[in-house]
Scaffold this motif. Structure first.
Motif, PDB file in Angstrom:
ATOM      1  N   GLY A   1      67.273  34.421  78.098  1.00  0.00           N
ATOM      2  CA  GLY A   1      68.096  34.122  76.943  1.00  0.00           C
ATOM      3  C   GLY A   1      69.020  32.956  77.192  1.00  0.00           C
ATOM      4  O   GLY A   1      69.275  32.569  78.329  1.00  0.00           O
ATOM      5  N   MET A   2      69.498  32.405  76.094  1.00  0.00           N
ATOM      6  CA  MET A   2      70.479  31.333  76.149  1.00  0.00           C
ATOM      7  C   MET A   2      71.501  31.574  75.051  1.00  0.00           C
ATOM      8  O   MET A   2      71.191  32.210  74.039  1.00  0.00           O
ATOM      9  N   GLY A   3      72.696  31.089  75.289  1.00  0.00           N
ATOM     10  CA  GLY A   3      73.746  31.247  74.293  1.00  0.00           C
ATOM     11  C   GLY A   3      73.427  30.455  73.034  1.00  0.00           C
ATOM     12  O   GLY A   3      72.811  29.397  73.085  1.00  0.00           O
ATOM     13  N   TRP A   4      73.875  30.964  71.912  1.00  0.00           N
ATOM     14  CA  TRP A   4      73.575  30.333  70.616  1.00  0.00           C
ATOM     15  C   TRP A   4      74.105  28.907  70.521  1.00  0.00           C
ATOM     16  O   TRP A   4      73.511  28.064  69.866  1.00  0.00           O
ATOM     17  N   SER A   5      75.208  28.631  71.174  1.00  0.00           N
ATOM     18  CA  SER A   5      75.810  27.300  71.034  1.00  0.00           C
ATOM     19  C   SER A   5      74.912  26.192  71.588  1.00  0.00           C
ATOM     20  O   SER A   5      75.013  25.049  71.144  1.00  0.00           O
ATOM     21  N   MET A   6      74.042  26.518  72.527  1.00  0.00           N
ATOM     22  CA  MET A   6      73.148  25.514  73.109  1.00  0.00           C
ATOM     23  C   MET A   6      71.681  25.860  72.902  1.00  0.00           C
ATOM     24  O   MET A   6      70.800  25.216  73.474  1.00  0.00           O
ATOM     25  N   ALA A   7      71.405  26.860  72.100  1.00  0.00           N
ATOM     26  CA  ALA A   7      70.035  27.361  71.967  1.00  0.00           C
ATOM     27  C   ALA A   7      69.061  26.322  71.431  1.00  0.00           C
ATOM     28  O   ALA A   7      67.920  26.243  71.906  1.00  0.00           O
ATOM     29  N   GLU A   8      69.474  25.529  70.477  1.00  0.00           N
ATOM     30  CA  GLU A   8      68.547  24.552  69.900  1.00  0.00           C
ATOM     31  C   GLU A   8      68.085  23.546  70.956  1.00  0.00           C
ATOM     32  O   GLU A   8      66.887  23.338  71.156  1.00  0.00           O
ATOM     33  N   GLU A   9      69.040  22.948  71.663  1.00  0.00           N
ATOM     34  CA  GLU A   9      68.698  21.946  72.673  1.00  0.00           C
ATOM     35  C   GLU A   9      67.961  22.570  73.861  1.00  0.00           C
ATOM     36  O   GLU A   9      66.936  22.058  74.316  1.00  0.00           O
ATOM     37  N   ALA A  10      68.482  23.667  74.368  1.00  0.00           N
ATOM     38  CA  ALA A  10      67.890  24.281  75.559  1.00  0.00           C
ATOM     39  C   ALA A  10      66.520  24.873  75.279  1.00  0.00           C
ATOM     40  O   ALA A  10      65.605  24.758  76.100  1.00  0.00           O
ATOM     41  N   SER A  11      66.343  25.494  74.122  1.00  0.00           N
ATOM     42  CA  SER A  11      65.029  26.079  73.815  1.00  0.00           C
ATOM     43  C   SER A  11      63.989  24.993  73.584  1.00  0.00           C
ATOM     44  O   SER A  11      62.827  25.141  73.975  1.00  0.00           O
ATOM     45  N   ALA A  12      64.385  23.887  72.961  1.00  0.00           N
ATOM     46  CA  ALA A  12      63.448  22.772  72.764  1.00  0.00           C
ATOM     47  C   ALA A  12      63.014  22.212  74.114  1.00  0.00           C
ATOM     48  O   ALA A  12      61.828  21.945  74.347  1.00  0.00           O
TER      49      ALA A  12
END
Length: 118
Positions: free
Chosen positions: A84-95
């Protein structure tokens, strides 16, 4: 709350529904229990590459790590990592995580949206 991805080794499933079933089977086999296997070599290399981009949350003194649990490799067993990743960085990190998985020949599944990535 976190944004979760699953990444695994294997052939790319034909569709999202099949991917969900494969993920569920892998999760049951490798992560649902007390005795986890050592991560495969390819998953270990994948995690190492993620940590070259952002540090492990266990070492994050500046609050810049997107990972929601640590050590990140602790979320891996055999050919699977579910992290998992925190929502604040989820877009960049998941991409980034999805793109890296694709480049390494791994399968990336978005658990929230029940779909394959990228």
């Amino acid at each position: 709350m976190s944004y979760d991805l699953a990444v695994w080794e294997g052939e790319r499933p034909a569709n999202d529904r099949t991917a969900r079933r494969v993920f569920s089977d892998l999760y049951d086999r490798y992560l649902d229990g007390e005795d986890l296997e050592s991560p495969s070599e390819l998953i270990t290399v994948y995690v190492t590459a993620l940590l070259e981009r952002w540090c492990d949350i266990t070492e994050d003194e500046e609050g810049t790590s997107p990972w929601s649990v640590g050590p990140l490799i602790g979320s891996a067993s055999g050919p699977l990592i579910y992290f998992g990743m925190g929502w604040s960085m989820a877009e960049e990190a998941s991409a980034y995580a999805a793109d890296l998985a694709d480049k390494m020949g791994l399968i990336c599944f978005d658990v929230q949206q029940d779909r394959l990535r990228p």
